[in-house]
Design a protein around this motif. Structure first.
Motif, short mmCIF file in Angstrom:
data_model
loop_
_atom_site.label_atom_id
_atom_site.label_comp_id
_atom_site.label_asym_id
_atom_site.label_seq_id
_atom_site.Cartn_x
_atom_site.Cartn_y
_atom_site.Cartn_z
N SER A 72 41.25 51.19 37.45
CA SER A 72 40.30 51.98 37.96
C SER A 72 40.03 52.66 36.96
O SER A 72 41.18 52.77 36.08
N GLY A 73 39.23 53.23 36.71
CA GLY A 73 38.97 54.19 35.85
C GLY A 73 39.72 55.19 36.23
O GLY A 73 39.33 57.11 35.88
N LYS A 74 39.68 55.73 38.13
CA LYS A 74 39.72 57.32 38.38
C LYS A 74 40.92 55.89 39.92
O LYS A 74 40.32 55.09 40.22
N THR B 214 35.34 50.16 41.25
CA THR B 214 35.24 51.23 40.89
C THR B 214 33.84 51.25 42.15
O THR B 214 34.82 50.40 43.78
N ILE C 250 33.00 56.11 34.07
CA ILE C 250 33.91 55.83 34.89
C ILE C 250 34.26 54.12 34.52
O ILE C 250 35.10 53.48 33.91
N PRO D 227 45.76 54.69 37.45
CA PRO D 227 44.13 54.88 37.01
C PRO D 227 44.40 55.12 35.99
O PRO D 227 44.83 55.94 35.50
N GLY D 228 42.90 55.36 35.22
CA GLY D 228 43.19 55.74 34.36
C GLY D 228 43.64 55.11 32.71
O GLY D 228 43.65 54.04 33.23
#
Length: 411
Positions: free
Chosen positions: A41-43, A174, A183, A152-153
């Protein structure tokens, strides 16, 4: 080599003859892992660990052997969702994962800490090295699908996983907020840089379904996930609602009992991508193309049947077709812990186990898994297998009860 090359091969996605570093790591010699799926996940806070857990449970219900490598070292939550309080203990051979109630193999930093609430205050390189050790030092056994729950990230740990593990694809998780496009783009671009396919996009907390009127309410506004997916050429494989019962199941460690169909389409996608020869072997004698096939294992010490099942040197595993041995494999004894060896041999597709002596606990587990047990055997492993195939080998029902042989016999 490009004139602008920084010599940093590890973070470069370009194909180059001068590439110097191969970061790939081999799993433990007793691990056979067929497919590795990263969940990213991006965050944080979008339900990545929840999706990881549900995917492992979904594929396990389909009959596959699944595992979870919890790479979220500073925020581990997988053991809690499965209700696991047991600690993983190292052995001379390596570290064994902890099995969930339904047989999902799990390794997480919380299984090694003295207290689950102890913070992991480590710098990035140490965290990344720990993740690699979860791959190289843990004895996973036979696994059809390993799901890697990543932090995340796009930092150290995701980079380490992509470089060190043979990741077959990633699932991006997401939520339906306005910044979702940025993201998702970060996660997709990192996957492209590392040349790893994106298997699908999961939108968590997509909506809330009223239990009274059955109407869907979009608490974060109307979803733009389809538009975002189209921009990046990927598929939306699931839209998961806000569901208090799911949160409750995770809090109580009962995620394996939670019933849902949200990720069924994604599971089907993974099955399509699974090569035929990596599917789980049936535990019963199988007949293919008119041929009767089965696997016979003998607890062996240097080719002679061992008197103590759990303490044997190796397992000689004979593949047979129509009553004849076609291949033989010597598998080192991976080490004893209560109840482990019967599960280990079951996962290798064994139909019959032959031994001199065996503990009653091990016999019971083999019986539960419909594996025939022959005890009281003596002589050469190969001769015993041939005798069994001719119908001449009969079990004496010998079970070890002596205290000094308790561990050796696998009870």
């Amino acid at each position: 080599m490009s004139e602008e090359c920084s010599q940093s091969c590890g973070s470069c996605g370009e194909e180059c003859e001068d590439r110097k570093v191969d970061f790939s790591e081999q799993p433990h010699e007793l691990s056979r892992i067929k497919k590795v799926i990263g969940v990213v996940s991006g965050k944080g806070g979008v339900g990545k660990s929840m999706v990881t857990s549900l995917m492992a449970v979904t594929m396990r219900r389909k009959g596959y052997h699944t595992a979870i490598l919890d790479a979220d070292i500073t925020g581990p939550s997988i053991p809690k969702a499965f209700g696991i309080n047991e600690k993983a203990m190292p052995t001379e051979l390596g570290l064994f994962p902890i099995s969930s109630k339904t047989g999902i193999e799990i390794m997480s930093i919380n299984l090694l800490l003295e207290n689950d609430t102890d913070p992991v205050v480590w710098r990035g390189p140490i965290i990344a090295n720990t993740v690699k050790q979860f791959w190289t030092d843990v004895i996973w056994g036979d696994v059809d699908y390993m799901f890697v729950d990543m932090p995340p990230g796009t930092g150290d740990v995701p980079l380490t996983v992509f470089q060190s593990l043979p990741v077959d694809g990633i699932i991006i998780v997401t939520s339906p907020q306005e910044l979702v496009s940025m993201i998702v783009a970060k996660a997709v671009n990192m996957a492209k840089m590392m040349k790893i396919p994106v298997l699908g996009l999961v939108e968590n907390m997509s909506y809330f379904k009223c239990p009274d009127c059955d109407k869907k309410h979009y608490l974060f506004g109307e979803s733009r996930i389809e538009e975002v997916a189209k921009q990046h050429g990927i598929e939306v494989v699931a839209k998961m609602p806000i569901d208090s019962s799911l949160a409750g199941a995770c809090d109580k460690g009962l995620i394996e009992l939670f019933d849902n169909t949200w990720l069924d389409h994604l599971a089907e996608t993974l099955e399509v991508n699974l090569d035929e020869n990596t599917k789980e072997n049936t535990k019963e004698n199988t007949k293919e193309n008119g041929e009767l096939k089965m696997k016979i294992a003998v607890a062996s010490d240097n080719g002679i049947v061992s008197g103590h099942f759990g303490h044997c040197e190796s397992f000689m595993i004979y593949d047979t077709v129509d009553g004849k041995v076609v291949t033989t494999e010597a598998v080192p004894n991976p080490g004893h812990k209560p109840g482990f060896l019967p599960v280990f041999l079951d996962e290798k597709g064994v139909n019959v186990i032959i031994s001199g002596g065996m503990g009653g606990g091990a016999v019971d587990i083999f019986n539960e898994k419909n594996i025939e047990v022959i005890t009281g055997a003596q002589g050469k492993a190969e001769d015993l297998v041939n005798s069994y195939l001719l119908g001449e080998l009969v079990s004496t029902g010998s079970v070890c009860h002596e205290h000094q042989h308790h561990d050796e016999c696998g009870e």
